[in-house]
Design a protein around this motif. Structure first.
Motif, PDB file in Angstrom:
ATOM      1  N   PHE A  63       0.850  -1.191   0.000  1.00  0.00           N
ATOM      2  CA  PHE A  63       0.000   0.000   0.000  1.00  0.00           C
ATOM      3  C   PHE A  63       0.889   1.246   0.000  1.00  0.00           C
ATOM      4  O   PHE A  63       1.832   1.339   0.788  1.00  0.00           O
ATOM      5  N   VAL A  64       0.595   2.166  -0.888  1.00  0.00           N
ATOM      6  CA  VAL A  64       1.379   3.398  -1.003  1.00  0.00           C
ATOM      7  C   VAL A  64       0.421   4.557  -1.246  1.00  0.00           C
ATOM      8  O   VAL A  64      -0.796   4.406  -1.161  1.00  0.00           O
ATOM      9  N   SER A 113       1.389  -3.805   4.338  1.00  0.00           N
ATOM     10  CA  SER A 113       0.948  -2.546   4.932  1.00  0.00           C
ATOM     11  C   SER A 113       1.927  -1.419   4.607  1.00  0.00           C
ATOM     12  O   SER A 113       3.140  -1.647   4.500  1.00  0.00           O
ATOM     13  N   ARG A 114       1.416  -0.222   4.491  1.00  0.00           N
ATOM     14  CA  ARG A 114       2.282   0.934   4.285  1.00  0.00           C
ATOM     15  C   ARG A 114       3.096   1.231   5.533  1.00  0.00           C
ATOM     16  O   ARG A 114       4.279   1.587   5.449  1.00  0.00           O
ATOM     17  N   ASP A 115       2.495   1.097   6.711  1.00  0.00           N
ATOM     18  CA  ASP A 115       3.144   1.489   7.960  1.00  0.00           C
ATOM     19  C   ASP A 115       3.838   0.323   8.658  1.00  0.00           C
ATOM     20  O   ASP A 115       4.931   0.484   9.205  1.00  0.00           O
ATOM     21  N   LYS A 116       3.212  -0.857   8.647  1.00  0.00           N
ATOM     22  CA  LYS A 116       3.814  -2.038   9.271  1.00  0.00           C
ATOM     23  C   LYS A 116       4.446  -2.867   8.157  1.00  0.00           C
ATOM     24  O   LYS A 116       3.795  -3.701   7.536  1.00  0.00           O
ATOM     25  N   VAL A 158     -10.037  -1.533  -9.521  1.00  0.00           N
ATOM     26  CA  VAL A 158     -10.342  -1.877  -8.134  1.00  0.00           C
ATOM     27  C   VAL A 158      -9.322  -1.180  -7.257  1.00  0.00           C
ATOM     28  O   VAL A 158      -8.113  -1.402  -7.405  1.00  0.00           O
ATOM     29  N   GLU A 159      -9.796  -0.325  -6.358  1.00  0.00           N
ATOM     30  CA  GLU A 159      -8.877   0.424  -5.490  1.00  0.00           C
ATOM     31  C   GLU A 159      -9.204   0.163  -4.029  1.00  0.00           C
ATOM     32  O   GLU A 159     -10.350   0.280  -3.596  1.00  0.00           O
ATOM     33  N   MET A 160      -8.164  -0.197  -3.284  1.00  0.00           N
ATOM     34  CA  MET A 160      -8.288  -0.456  -1.853  1.00  0.00           C
ATOM     35  C   MET A 160      -7.642   0.662  -1.053  1.00  0.00           C
ATOM     36  O   MET A 160      -6.602   1.182  -1.435  1.00  0.00           O
TER      37      MET A 160
END
Length: 376
Positions: A35-36, A201-204, A346-348
């Motif tokens: 994720f970015v 994950s972007r953060d983890k 499709v965007e999450m």
């Protein structure tokens, strides 16, 4: 063997299976998906490209050129983080060369040239045997068939799924490659495109925030079905990777399950809520049998949506139990149907998690926006 040894052996076996499915062993160690951009991850679905049709005519190559342009338009407008090639990349039964890998490779060129990673699943046309056109037996006979320079002679044979996928991963897999596809476990053959991708994950940095399952729905060289063995493989993978269902999951294959026919709007009627879409010009053409995959998916609240191609005249999403069943949009100018071409996007969003989708058309417009999942 003591009980704890049984448990340890089972855990190690599941770990090895997961590593194989994720491409974590062998020569394939691609960069992770993540994720970015504000915690978002966007996927473009390219369905039913059907490259290679009528290569001995002017029409066939012109259609392939137009398919190139559709994908280029979508990629430049949407700038996705991943492309999913949702089956029928080629019409192998209409490809008079020794193998279909040249057209298979061409399908990836728009994504490759833009540095966009991709994943593929097989459709029913990708490994079909060549079908001799009836008109070739007329007085005019077989037309001149021009083999590409890299091909010595034309043998009119199909190319096995394993050969197609291996050619893709040999060229575009590995640490520096863009392909995230995988030759799945041998015990699932003749189905080949069975694997899992994690989006981190972007953060983890080491934690998966999304799981994407890719399944081979058959057709072509074997029946159009997701087997009981694939169902058990999915159950094993999902229980190991996501035992508590905390991680959202999406699923991709080519031929719709029989569940699609159950929720489908009446063919050629207006699409009404809760379904969302713009194209409803034919009946659903489902798999030949249902061996339990839909039951397994419906029992997992973590599964948010399933995405398929195959029906060129459908582009709707409809609810099924607590998940969504979605068609892509016919992307290629090959194959049947003269409807305008496009791509389902499709965007999450990671936190809070949501799934949104819409259709991006070849003329640049968008429509059929829908929220498939949203956590507050």
């Amino acid at each position: 063997m003591r009980p704890w040894q049984y448990r340890l052996a089972a855990a190690l076996a599941a770990l090895l299976a997961a590593m194989l499915a994720l491409g974590a062993v062998g020569h394939r160690s691609p960069a992770p998906l993540r994720f970015v951009r504000g915690g978002r991850f966007k996927v473009a679905l390219f369905a039913d490209l059907h490259y290679g049709e009528n290569a001995w005519t002017d029409w066939g190559p012109a259609q392939d050129d137009r398919s190139d342009r559709v994908m280029a338009t979508v990629l430049d407008a949407e700038k996705p983080d991943l492309v999913v090639y949702l089956g029928d990349l080629v019409t192998a039964n209409n490809v008079p060369i020794p193998n279909a890998t040249l057209y298979w490779d061409r399908a990836f060129s728009p994504a490759r040239s833009r540095g966009v990673p991709w994943a593929t699943v097989f459709g029913n046309h990708d490994d079909m045997a060549f079908e001799w056109p009836m008109e070739w037996f007329s007085p005019d006979g077989v037309p001149p068939v021009h083999c590409p320079p890299s091909v010595s002679g034309c043998s009119f044979r199909g190319t096995p799924r394993v050969d197609l996928m291996t050619a893709e991963t040999d060229r575009d897999g590995g640490e520096e490659g863009l392909s995230r596809s995988s030759v799945g476990p041998k015990e699932l053959w003749p189905g080949v495109s069975n694997y899992v991708l994690q989006v981190l994950s972007r953060d983890k940095e080491q934690d998966p925030a999304l799981l994407m399952y890719f399944l081979d729905s058959g057709g072509g060289s074997y029946p159009e079905v997701i087997s009981d063995a694939q169902v058990r493989w999915f159950q094993s993978q999902s229980h190991f990777l996501n035992p508590d269902g905390r991680i959202p999951e999406l699923v991709f294959w080519h031929i719709p399950s029989t569940a699609y026919a159950k929720v489908a709007p009446k063919a050629k009627s207006k699409i009404r809520r809760p379904c969302v879409g713009s194209l409803n010009m034919e009946h659903v053409a489902p798999q030949q049998a249902e061996w339990g995959m839909m039951d397994s998916l419906a029992k997992r609240p973590s599964v948010k949506a399933i995405f398929v191609g195959h029906n060129h005249g459908l582009d709707w999403c409809c609810p099924y139990d607590k998940l969504w069943l979605c068609f892509a949009r016919h992307t290629g100018h090959g194959g049947y149907g003269g409807w305008p071409k496009g791509s389902r996007i499709v965007e999450m969003s990671e936190n809070p998690f949501s799934v949104e989708s819409w259709i991006r058309m070849e003329n640049g417009t968008t429509h059929s926006h829908i929220v498939l999942a949203r956590f507050s």
